[in-house]
Design a protein around this motif. Structure first.
Motif, PDB file in Angstrom:
ATOM      1  N   LYS A 285       0.832  -1.200   0.000  1.00 11.87           N
ATOM      2  CA  LYS A 285       0.000   0.000   0.000  1.00 11.87           C
ATOM      3  C   LYS A 285       0.864   1.247   0.000  1.00 11.87           C
ATOM      4  CE  LYS A 285      -3.962  -2.074   2.286  1.00 11.87           C
ATOM      5  NZ  LYS A 285      -5.040  -2.023   1.329  1.00 11.87           N
ATOM      6  N   THR A 286       0.675   2.062  -1.021  1.00 10.87           N
ATOM      7  CA  THR A 286       1.436   3.300  -1.096  1.00 10.87           C
ATOM      8  C   THR A 286       0.664   4.312  -1.934  1.00 10.87           C
ATOM      9  OG1 THR A 286       3.510   4.286  -1.844  1.00 10.87           O
ATOM     10  CG2 THR A 286       2.742   2.432  -3.106  1.00 10.87           C
ATOM     11  N   ASN A 287       0.904   5.592  -1.671  1.00 14.38           N
ATOM     12  CA  ASN A 287       0.350   6.631  -2.539  1.00 14.38           C
ATOM     13  C   ASN A 287       1.277   6.819  -3.727  1.00 14.38           C
ATOM     14  OD1 ASN A 287      -1.744   7.197  -0.735  1.00 14.38           O
ATOM     15  ND2 ASN A 287      -0.568   8.772   0.329  1.00 14.38           N
ATOM     16  N   LEU A 288       0.702   7.162  -4.868  1.00 21.19           N
ATOM     17  CA  LEU A 288       1.497   7.492  -6.054  1.00 21.19           C
ATOM     18  C   LEU A 288       0.833   8.647  -6.772  1.00 21.19           C
ATOM     19  CD1 LEU A 288       2.220   4.039  -7.796  1.00 21.19           C
ATOM     20  CD2 LEU A 288       3.801   5.430  -6.441  1.00 21.19           C
ATOM     21  N   ILE A 289       1.625   9.606  -7.210  1.00 23.85           N
ATOM     22  CA  ILE A 289       1.097  10.770  -7.918  1.00 23.85           C
ATOM     23  C   ILE A 289       1.541  10.691  -9.378  1.00 23.85           C
ATOM     24  CG2 ILE A 289       0.995  13.302  -7.925  1.00 23.85           C
ATOM     25  CD1 ILE A 289       0.124  11.955  -5.221  1.00 23.85           C
ATOM     26  N   LEU A 290       0.606  10.510 -10.270  1.00 16.91           N
ATOM     27  CA  LEU A 290       0.951  10.369 -11.688  1.00 16.91           C
ATOM     28  C   LEU A 290       0.928  11.732 -12.380  1.00 16.91           C
ATOM     29  CD1 LEU A 290      -1.082   7.164 -12.665  1.00 16.91           C
ATOM     30  CD2 LEU A 290       1.157   7.363 -11.568  1.00 16.91           C
ATOM     31  N   ILE A 291       2.018  12.061 -13.054  1.00 22.85           N
ATOM     32  CA  ILE A 291       2.092  13.322 -13.798  1.00 22.85           C
ATOM     33  C   ILE A 291       2.515  13.020 -15.239  1.00 22.85           C
ATOM     34  CG2 ILE A 291       2.621  14.741 -11.769  1.00 22.85           C
ATOM     35  CD1 ILE A 291       5.563  14.772 -12.631  1.00 22.85           C
ATOM     36  N   GLY A 292       2.256  13.957 -16.116  1.00 17.12           N
ATOM     37  CA  GLY A 292       2.687  13.792 -17.513  1.00 17.12           C
ATOM     38  C   GLY A 292       1.744  14.484 -18.460  1.00 17.12           C
ATOM     39  N   MET A 293       2.114  14.478 -19.720  1.00 15.54           N
ATOM     40  CA  MET A 293       1.348  15.165 -20.766  1.00 15.54           C
ATOM     41  C   MET A 293      -0.077  14.598 -20.870  1.00 15.54           C
ATOM     42  SD  MET A 293       3.035  17.558 -22.355  1.00 15.54           S
ATOM     43  CE  MET A 293       2.305  17.827 -23.962  1.00 15.54           C
ATOM     44  N   PRO A 294      -1.000  15.431 -21.337  1.00 11.30           N
ATOM     45  CA  PRO A 294      -2.339  14.897 -21.607  1.00 11.30           C
ATOM     46  C   PRO A 294      -2.197  13.768 -22.634  1.00 11.30           C
ATOM     47  CG  PRO A 294      -2.029  17.049 -22.664  1.00 11.30           C
ATOM     48  CD  PRO A 294      -0.876  16.851 -21.731  1.00 11.30           C
ATOM     49  N   GLY A 295      -2.868  12.661 -22.373  1.00 13.67           N
ATOM     50  CA  GLY A 295      -2.781  11.532 -23.299  1.00 13.67           C
ATOM     51  C   GLY A 295      -1.666  10.558 -22.962  1.00 13.67           C
ATOM     52  N   ALA A 296      -0.877  10.855 -21.934  1.00 20.80           N
ATOM     53  CA  ALA A 296       0.224   9.947 -21.567  1.00 20.80           C
ATOM     54  C   ALA A 296      -0.315   8.638 -20.965  1.00 20.80           C
ATOM     55  CB  ALA A 296       1.151  10.619 -20.578  1.00 20.80           C
ATOM     56  N   GLY A 297      -1.550   8.691 -20.446  1.00 23.65           N
ATOM     57  CA  GLY A 297      -2.148   7.480 -19.885  1.00 23.65           C
ATOM     58  C   GLY A 297      -2.304   7.519 -18.372  1.00 23.65           C
ATOM     59  N   LYS A 298      -2.274   8.691 -17.761  1.00 21.39           N
ATOM     60  CA  LYS A 298      -2.340   8.803 -16.292  1.00 21.39           C
ATOM     61  C   LYS A 298      -3.644   8.202 -15.743  1.00 21.39           C
ATOM     62  CE  LYS A 298      -1.903  13.267 -16.594  1.00 21.39           C
ATOM     63  NZ  LYS A 298      -1.768  13.400 -18.061  1.00 21.39           N
ATOM     64  N   SER A 299      -4.759   8.532 -16.382  1.00 17.69           N
ATOM     65  CA  SER A 299      -6.044   8.029 -15.894  1.00 17.69           C
ATOM     66  C   SER A 299      -6.182   6.527 -16.148  1.00 17.69           C
ATOM     67  CB  SER A 299      -7.206   8.777 -16.573  1.00 17.69           C
ATOM     68  OG  SER A 299      -7.106  10.153 -16.309  1.00 17.69           O
ATOM     69  N   THR A 300      -5.792   6.110 -17.351  1.00 14.85           N
ATOM     70  CA  THR A 300      -5.907   4.690 -17.730  1.00 14.85           C
ATOM     71  C   THR A 300      -5.041   3.811 -16.822  1.00 14.85           C
ATOM     72  OG1 THR A 300      -6.149   5.435 -20.014  1.00 14.85           O
ATOM     73  CG2 THR A 300      -5.651   3.094 -19.677  1.00 14.85           C
ATOM     74  N   VAL A 301      -3.791   4.217 -16.657  1.00 17.53           N
ATOM     75  CA  VAL A 301      -2.837   3.427 -15.878  1.00 17.53           C
ATOM     76  C   VAL A 301      -3.121   3.575 -14.382  1.00 17.53           C
ATOM     77  CG1 VAL A 301      -0.381   3.339 -15.239  1.00 17.53           C
ATOM     78  CG2 VAL A 301      -1.036   3.513 -17.643  1.00 17.53           C
ATOM     79  N   GLY A 302      -3.589   4.768 -13.980  1.00 20.51           N
ATOM     80  CA  GLY A 302      -3.813   5.045 -12.559  1.00 20.51           C
ATOM     81  C   GLY A 302      -4.788   4.080 -11.917  1.00 20.51           C
TER      82      GLY A 302
ATOM     83  N   ILE B 178     -11.561  14.642 -12.651  1.00 14.18           N
ATOM     84  CA  ILE B 178     -12.950  14.286 -12.301  1.00 14.18           C
ATOM     85  C   ILE B 178     -13.358  14.999 -11.004  1.00 14.18           C
ATOM     86  CG2 ILE B 178     -14.482  12.372 -11.651  1.00 14.18           C
ATOM     87  CD1 ILE B 178     -12.897  10.636 -13.628  1.00 14.18           C
ATOM     88  N   LEU B 179     -12.383  15.081 -10.075  1.00 12.36           N
ATOM     89  CA  LEU B 179     -12.638  15.817  -8.821  1.00 12.36           C
ATOM     90  C   LEU B 179     -13.077  17.246  -9.147  1.00 12.36           C
ATOM     91  CD1 LEU B 179     -12.082  14.877  -5.881  1.00 12.36           C
ATOM     92  CD2 LEU B 179      -9.899  16.085  -6.002  1.00 12.36           C
ATOM     93  N   MET B 180     -12.360  17.850 -10.080  1.00 10.19           N
ATOM     94  CA  MET B 180     -12.642  19.238 -10.459  1.00 10.19           C
ATOM     95  C   MET B 180     -13.957  19.348 -11.234  1.00 10.19           C
ATOM     96  SD  MET B 180      -9.947  21.726 -12.252  1.00 10.19           S
ATOM     97  CE  MET B 180     -10.357  23.225 -13.067  1.00 10.19           C
ATOM     98  N   GLN B 181     -14.188  18.430 -12.152  1.00  8.04           N
ATOM     99  CA  GLN B 181     -15.442  18.471 -12.922  1.00  8.04           C
ATOM    100  C   GLN B 181     -16.664  18.339 -12.028  1.00  8.04           C
ATOM    101  OE1 GLN B 181     -14.877  17.018 -17.522  1.00  8.04           O
ATOM    102  NE2 GLN B 181     -15.885  15.657 -16.106  1.00  8.04           N
ATOM    103  N   THR B 182     -16.598  17.387 -11.102  1.00  8.01           N
ATOM    104  CA  THR B 182     -17.764  17.175 -10.236  1.00  8.01           C
ATOM    105  C   THR B 182     -17.905  18.340  -9.252  1.00  8.01           C
ATOM    106  OG1 THR B 182     -16.417  15.747  -8.832  1.00  8.01           O
ATOM    107  CG2 THR B 182     -17.828  14.645 -10.424  1.00  8.01           C
ATOM    108  N   GLY B 183     -16.763  18.838  -8.770  1.00 11.15           N
ATOM    109  CA  GLY B 183     -16.802  19.963  -7.826  1.00 11.15           C
ATOM    110  C   GLY B 183     -17.358  21.231  -8.462  1.00 11.15           C
ATOM    111  N   GLU B 184     -16.942  21.481  -9.706  1.00 11.40           N
ATOM    112  CA  GLU B 184     -17.372  22.703 -10.397  1.00 11.40           C
ATOM    113  C   GLU B 184     -18.744  22.521 -11.059  1.00 11.40           C
ATOM    114  OE1 GLU B 184     -15.489  25.786 -10.437  1.00 11.40           O
ATOM    115  OE2 GLU B 184     -14.794  24.556  -8.772  1.00 11.40           O
TER     116      GLU B 184
END
Ligand SMILES: Nc1ncnc2c1ncn2[C@@H]1O[C@H](COP(=O)(O)OP(=O)(O)OP(=O)(O)O)[C@@H](O)[C@H]1O
Ligand SMILES: O=C(O)C1=C[C@@H](O)[C@@H](O)[C@H](O)C1
Ligand SMILES: [Mg+2]
Length: 165
Positions: free
Chosen positions: A3-20, A36-42
């Protein structure tokens, strides 16, 4: 389970959501997609937030959501523009290592469709080549772990990330 936290960064389309989401399942932790956090919040699409508040406004609002990511976040897929907020990145990196999902410019162009439909933040006239050049250094500077996503499946990216933990 590791169990660990991981922060995924990279260009749009790099696969952060898919791989995350796949990584979260493998690690047995939660998954947060800050877009998604931002979309639902806003209560609206990211493109609408950009249209209403402009680039600087979007960055300020995005930073607020990034700063709200909690200590038990699990795997976090950030938006491609997260690295524009130093304060937000400092917060996220205090929660876990930043994993830069790296993609070359040519592969990225093939993977991305219409940039505006995707809601990529860009000044008028700014091309994907210019955005790539501007961001490359930022992703690299924040990265604790770098994994290439070119010519490999999302599952293979997951394996490559886990190998480096
Ligand atoms: N390893 C891969 N090989 C080929 N295609 C991939 C790979 N990983 C993701 N994709 C595809 O690339 C596209 C973008 O992926 P995704 O939405 O996960 O990117 P993202 O990094 O979250 O982008 P954004 O910053 O815009 O949220 C999707 O169509 C996805 O299926
Ligand atoms: O790379 C970008 O500029 C962006 C990527 C998306 O994930 C969103 O965070 C937003 O639409 C901006
Ligand atoms: Mg995403």
């Amino acid at each position: 389970m590791r169990k660990t936290n991981l922060i995924l960064i990279g260009m749009p389309g790099a696969g952060k959501s898919t791989v995350g989401v796949l990584l979260a399942k493998r690690l047995g932790v939660s998954f947060i997609d800050t877009d998604i956090l931002m979309q639902t919040g806003e209560g609206c699409y990211l493109q609408e937030t950009i249209a209403e508040h402009g680039i600087d406004g979007f960055r300020r609002i995005e930073a607020r959501y990034l700063l709200s990511v909690p200590p038990d976040c699990g795997v976090v897929a950030t938006g491609g523009s997260a690295v524009y907020s130093r304060k937000a990145m400092t917060h996220l990196k205090s929660l876990g290592p930043a994993v830069y999902l790296k993609i070359g410019l040519e592969a990225l162009k093939k993977r991305l469709g219409n940039l505006d439909k995707r809601g990529v933040l860009r000044m008028p006239g700014q091309t994907i080549d210019m955005i790539y050049e501007e961001r490359r250094a930022l992703y690299g500077a924040y990265a604790d772990i770098i994994v290439s996503t070119v010519g490999v499946t999302p599952d293979q990216v997951v394996t490559a990330v886990l190998r480096q933990l």
